[in-house]
Design a protein around this motif. Structure first.
Motif, PDB file in Angstrom:
ATOM      1  N   TRP A 335       0.851  -1.188   0.000  1.00 40.74           N
ATOM      2  CA  TRP A 335       0.000   0.000   0.000  1.00 40.74           C
ATOM      3  C   TRP A 335       0.885   1.236   0.000  1.00 40.74           C
ATOM      4  O   TRP A 335       1.906   1.270   0.710  1.00 40.74           O
ATOM      5  CB  TRP A 335      -0.898  -0.003   1.239  1.00 40.74           C
ATOM      6  CG  TRP A 335      -2.013  -0.999   1.161  1.00 40.74           C
ATOM      7  CD1 TRP A 335      -3.322  -0.752   0.866  1.00 40.74           C
ATOM      8  CD2 TRP A 335      -1.923  -2.421   1.383  1.00 40.74           C
ATOM      9  NE1 TRP A 335      -4.060  -1.910   0.888  1.00 40.74           N
ATOM     10  CE2 TRP A 335      -3.218  -2.956   1.204  1.00 40.74           C
ATOM     11  CE3 TRP A 335      -0.871  -3.283   1.695  1.00 40.74           C
ATOM     12  CZ2 TRP A 335      -3.492  -4.314   1.334  1.00 40.74           C
ATOM     13  CZ3 TRP A 335      -1.134  -4.642   1.825  1.00 40.74           C
ATOM     14  CH2 TRP A 335      -2.439  -5.142   1.652  1.00 40.74           C
ATOM     15  N   ARG A 420      -1.935  -2.327  -3.913  1.00 49.42           N
ATOM     16  CA  ARG A 420      -3.380  -2.457  -3.724  1.00 49.42           C
ATOM     17  C   ARG A 420      -4.062  -1.095  -3.641  1.00 49.42           C
ATOM     18  O   ARG A 420      -5.212  -0.962  -4.019  1.00 49.42           O
ATOM     19  CB  ARG A 420      -3.665  -3.265  -2.451  1.00 49.42           C
ATOM     20  CG  ARG A 420      -3.074  -4.673  -2.482  1.00 49.42           C
ATOM     21  CD  ARG A 420      -3.633  -5.510  -3.616  1.00 49.42           C
ATOM     22  NE  ARG A 420      -3.016  -6.802  -3.740  1.00 49.42           N
ATOM     23  CZ  ARG A 420      -3.433  -7.904  -3.081  1.00 49.42           C
ATOM     24  NH1 ARG A 420      -4.459  -7.823  -2.237  1.00 49.42           N
ATOM     25  NH2 ARG A 420      -2.833  -9.045  -3.269  1.00 49.42           N
ATOM     26  N   GLU A 421      -3.368  -0.099  -3.092  1.00 44.93           N
ATOM     27  CA  GLU A 421      -3.937   1.246  -2.980  1.00 44.93           C
ATOM     28  C   GLU A 421      -2.822   2.280  -3.029  1.00 44.93           C
ATOM     29  O   GLU A 421      -1.686   2.018  -2.596  1.00 44.93           O
ATOM     30  CB  GLU A 421      -4.708   1.431  -1.668  1.00 44.93           C
ATOM     31  CG  GLU A 421      -6.107   0.877  -1.662  1.00 44.93           C
ATOM     32  CD  GLU A 421      -6.847   1.236  -0.380  1.00 44.93           C
ATOM     33  OE1 GLU A 421      -8.041   0.932  -0.305  1.00 44.93           O
ATOM     34  OE2 GLU A 421      -6.231   1.827   0.536  1.00 44.93           O
ATOM     35  N   ALA A 423      -2.748   6.005  -1.573  1.00 46.72           N
ATOM     36  CA  ALA A 423      -3.515   6.979  -0.795  1.00 46.72           C
ATOM     37  C   ALA A 423      -2.944   8.371  -0.969  1.00 46.72           C
ATOM     38  O   ALA A 423      -1.749   8.603  -0.749  1.00 46.72           O
ATOM     39  CB  ALA A 423      -3.502   6.587   0.691  1.00 46.72           C
ATOM     40  N   PRO A 442      -5.078   2.075  -8.583  1.00 47.41           N
ATOM     41  CA  PRO A 442      -5.950   2.117  -7.390  1.00 47.41           C
ATOM     42  C   PRO A 442      -5.700   3.317  -6.492  1.00 47.41           C
ATOM     43  O   PRO A 442      -5.354   3.183  -5.319  1.00 47.41           O
ATOM     44  CB  PRO A 442      -5.598   0.808  -6.672  1.00 47.41           C
ATOM     45  CG  PRO A 442      -4.164   0.574  -7.013  1.00 47.41           C
ATOM     46  CD  PRO A 442      -3.999   1.057  -8.435  1.00 47.41           C
ATOM     47  N   VAL A 444      -6.734   6.408  -4.119  1.00 47.37           N
ATOM     48  CA  VAL A 444      -7.844   6.718  -3.222  1.00 47.37           C
ATOM     49  C   VAL A 444      -7.535   8.009  -2.482  1.00 47.37           C
ATOM     50  O   VAL A 444      -6.379   8.404  -2.341  1.00 47.37           O
ATOM     51  CB  VAL A 444      -8.088   5.584  -2.189  1.00 47.37           C
ATOM     52  CG1 VAL A 444      -8.464   4.302  -2.884  1.00 47.37           C
ATOM     53  CG2 VAL A 444      -6.879   5.395  -1.286  1.00 47.37           C
ATOM     54  N   ARG A 517      -3.420   2.309   5.665  1.00 49.46           N
ATOM     55  CA  ARG A 517      -4.107   1.600   4.585  1.00 49.46           C
ATOM     56  C   ARG A 517      -3.675   0.134   4.522  1.00 49.46           C
ATOM     57  O   ARG A 517      -4.469  -0.751   4.215  1.00 49.46           O
ATOM     58  CB  ARG A 517      -3.833   2.284   3.235  1.00 49.46           C
ATOM     59  CG  ARG A 517      -4.328   3.719   3.146  1.00 49.46           C
ATOM     60  CD  ARG A 517      -5.766   3.868   3.602  1.00 49.46           C
ATOM     61  NE  ARG A 517      -6.698   3.145   2.739  1.00 49.46           N
ATOM     62  CZ  ARG A 517      -7.830   2.603   3.154  1.00 49.46           C
ATOM     63  NH1 ARG A 517      -8.158   2.693   4.430  1.00 49.46           N
ATOM     64  NH2 ARG A 517      -8.613   1.991   2.316  1.00 49.46           N
ATOM     65  N   ASP A 522      -7.263  -5.217   2.256  1.00 50.38           N
ATOM     66  CA  ASP A 522      -7.727  -5.094   0.871  1.00 50.38           C
ATOM     67  C   ASP A 522      -9.005  -4.279   0.731  1.00 50.38           C
ATOM     68  O   ASP A 522      -9.376  -3.895  -0.366  1.00 50.38           O
ATOM     69  CB  ASP A 522      -7.970  -6.482   0.274  1.00 50.38           C
ATOM     70  CG  ASP A 522      -6.671  -7.245   0.078  1.00 50.38           C
ATOM     71  OD1 ASP A 522      -5.664  -6.588  -0.226  1.00 50.38           O
ATOM     72  OD2 ASP A 522      -6.681  -8.478   0.224  1.00 50.38           O
ATOM     73  N   SER A 524     -11.453  -1.423   0.301  1.00 50.53           N
ATOM     74  CA  SER A 524     -11.355  -0.036  -0.158  1.00 50.53           C
ATOM     75  C   SER A 524     -12.396   0.849   0.500  1.00 50.53           C
ATOM     76  O   SER A 524     -12.529   2.014   0.158  1.00 50.53           O
ATOM     77  CB  SER A 524     -11.525   0.035  -1.683  1.00 50.53           C
ATOM     78  OG  SER A 524     -12.797  -0.465  -2.040  1.00 50.53           O
TER      79      SER A 524
END
Length: 541
Positions: A335, A420-421, A423, A442, A444, A517, A522, A524
């Motif tokens: 992340w 996975r993300e 941020a 991904p 966010v 995160r 996982d 979201s």
């Protein structure tokens, strides 16, 4: 409390007080001692104002000048002396400057210097030497004093001792045979330090003597210098040209125990610094936290962190400096937390991987404008150019952070790792976030308000204190963590703030985002998605 001081010496400088033999095959150590003993000092209480050279100081002089190679050349070329205030380190440095400028160590045309962070500090050691010469009528006609030029000269040999500071325009172009560097921890820039170091190697038999109290933080030339000295003292580095004389106190020592005071202050057993004065300072320090830090740093030589209200104890943080092998992490979910800066500041992207059930491994990427890198380093008092050379900072083209360059780097990270993300705080990253989202990455939002960041900071704190936070010892990330000042709200929630206006904490903020995160896994969907606070709620800028 009274104590028997002989058994309370620093482990790295115990030789100063034992009776171990010191080599002196050519008698140069004895010659240096005898020169110092014939000097007079206007404040001396000894008969005929003789310069007071106490046994511990005499052993230091003998250890510097006694040991020699077979050709007679001095073995010691660098002296690292760390002493608390009041132990007369400036006096010993000043008379050694005289030893090299007008004494038996003087060479024809030899340049000796007293160097410090500013003009006033540089004159302290110089004036100590000046007053010794000016007080002694035997020196009339043999030594020339030119106070307007901060110079003491030996006319026959044309050797001289001169005060010079880091703020002087004429800092470069020197070729010293002896350099006394005073309070290195206070030097704002590296320019004069680098000039002195490069000048000393031009002359055979030169000597660098650094005298200083302990400093703060690890992103400065003083920490680098004394950390090398520590390794030599511990035997980790075999360098006989270095002489470490380190009277410093461990961070966890009982600062109120007078035995600790004697261990750190070799002059105490001879009446300096004043024991009653230390007792008064200690009484004040017991009631005033800021005075406590000053007492520990300046009177006990405890090397402190930057922040006066730290997020975590940096000694605990440092326990996570295990190596991070990025190749081993390529197949594991990670992340990202991204803290984009404005204009010329640091931008940081931090990746976090799970390590076991409740641990984390992180790795940062820092970005800074390529133009003016040294000026930014001087402003922030950290070695940006060296960090860039060593790969800890990635310079971006131009004089402001190039967000497109950062975007490309994030794409490379995503191509290499199982991201996975990503941020982002949308405050400065709205365009970058939207661009990456349009590409299917991904990205966010993670707004940096109290409701968002307080849980993230708490998760990060638990990981560090629990020794579950592995960071690889990245120096820029450590500097950012060391700069954090914590400010809790009425409910006990914590937020990150800068200790000083120039301090950077971007990497720590990005790390908190990535760890939070990563801890969420996982999913979201979280409380971050429903929070609609403003950036001002988390005032770290």
């Amino acid at each position: 409390m009274t104590t028997e001081p002989d058994s309370l010496t620093s482990s790295t400088a115990s030789w100063v007080f034992d009776d171990s033999p010191i080599d002196d095959p050519f008698g140069y150590g004895e010659r240096a001692v005898q020169f110092l003993k014939i000097l007079k000092h206007p404040k001396s209480t000894l008969p005929d104002n003789a310069f007071q050279l106490d046994p511990w100081q005499e052993r230091i002089v003998r250890r510097i000048y006694g040991p020699r190679h077979e050709n007679g050349q001095r073995i010691v070329k660098t002296v690292a002396m760390m002493l608390p205030r009041g132990n007369r380190k400036t006096s010993i440095g000043a008379v050694l400057g005289l030893l090299h400028s007008i004494g038996p160590e003087a060479v024809p045309g030899g340049e000796c210097m007293c160097a410090a962070s500013d003009r006033d500090q540089a004159r302290i050691a110089y004036l100590e030497a000046y007053n010794i010469i000016d007080f002694d009528k035997r020196m009339e006609g043999n030594v020339r004093l030119t106070d307007s030029k901060n110079t003491i000269e030996h006319p026959k040999k044309k050797s001289f001792l001169k005060a010079i500071s880091a703020d002087a325009k004429t800092a470069h172009g020197h070729t010293p045979v002896f350099a006394l560097v005073d309070e290195l921890h206070a030097w704002p820039k590296r320019d004069l330090w680098e000039a002195i170091k490069s000048g000393l190697v031009k002359v055979p038999g030169s000597l660098l003597m650094v005298i200083s109290t302990a400093g703060r933080g690890q992103e400065n030339v003083a920490w680098e210098f004394f950390d090398y000295a520590r390794r030599v003292a511990r035997g980790e580095v075999n360098d006989p040209t270095w002489l470490p004389i380190l009277f410093e106190t461990p961070r966890d020592a009982d600062w109120q125990d007078e035995r600790t005071w004697y261990a750190a202050n070799p002059g105490l057993r001879y009446g300096y610094p004043d024991i009653d004065g230390l007792r008064q300072l200690a009484r004040e320090a017991a009631e005033i936290p800021s005075e406590r830090d000053a007492f520990r740093q300046l009177n006990l030589n405890v090397w402190l962190d930057h922040s006066s209200s730290p997020f975590v104890d940096m000694l605990v943080y440092d326990e996570g400096a295990y190596p991070v092998d990025l190749d081993d992490l390529e197949g594991q979910p990670c992340w990202l937390g991204a803290d984009l800066s404005s204009n010329g500041d640091l931008t940081c992207v931090v990746a976090a991987w799970k390590n076991g059930e409740d641990g984390f491994i992180v790795h940062p990427w820092f970005f800074c404008p390529e133009e003016g890198l040294r000026l930014r380093g001087d402003r922030d008092k950290v070695p940006y150019p060296r960090w860039a050379e060593e790969g800890y900072i990635i310079p971006t083209p131009g004089n402001v952070v190039d967000y497109r360059y950062v975007e490309d780097y994030i794409r490379e990270i995503c191509a290499r790792f199982d991201v996975r993300e990503i941020a982002f705080d949308p405050h400065l990253a709205r365009n970058t976030l939207n661009t990456l989202l349009e590409e299917g990455l991904p990205a966010v939002e993670m707004r940096q308000g109290w409701a968002t960041m307080a849980p993230a900071v708490k998760e990060l704190e638990r990981a560090i204190i629990g020794r579950r936070f592995i960071h690889g010892g990245h120096p820029v990330l450590r500097w950012n963590f060391d700069n954090i000042a914590i400010e809790p709200d009425r409910a006990g929630n914590m937020s990150f703030h800068k200790g000083k206006s120039r301090d950077k904490i971007d990497g720590a903020v990005a790390a908190a985002m990535a760890v939070a995160r990563c801890a969420a896994g996982d999913s979201s969907i979280s409380s971050y998605d429903t929070f609609d606070g403003d950036i001002e709620d988390f005032a770290y800028a």
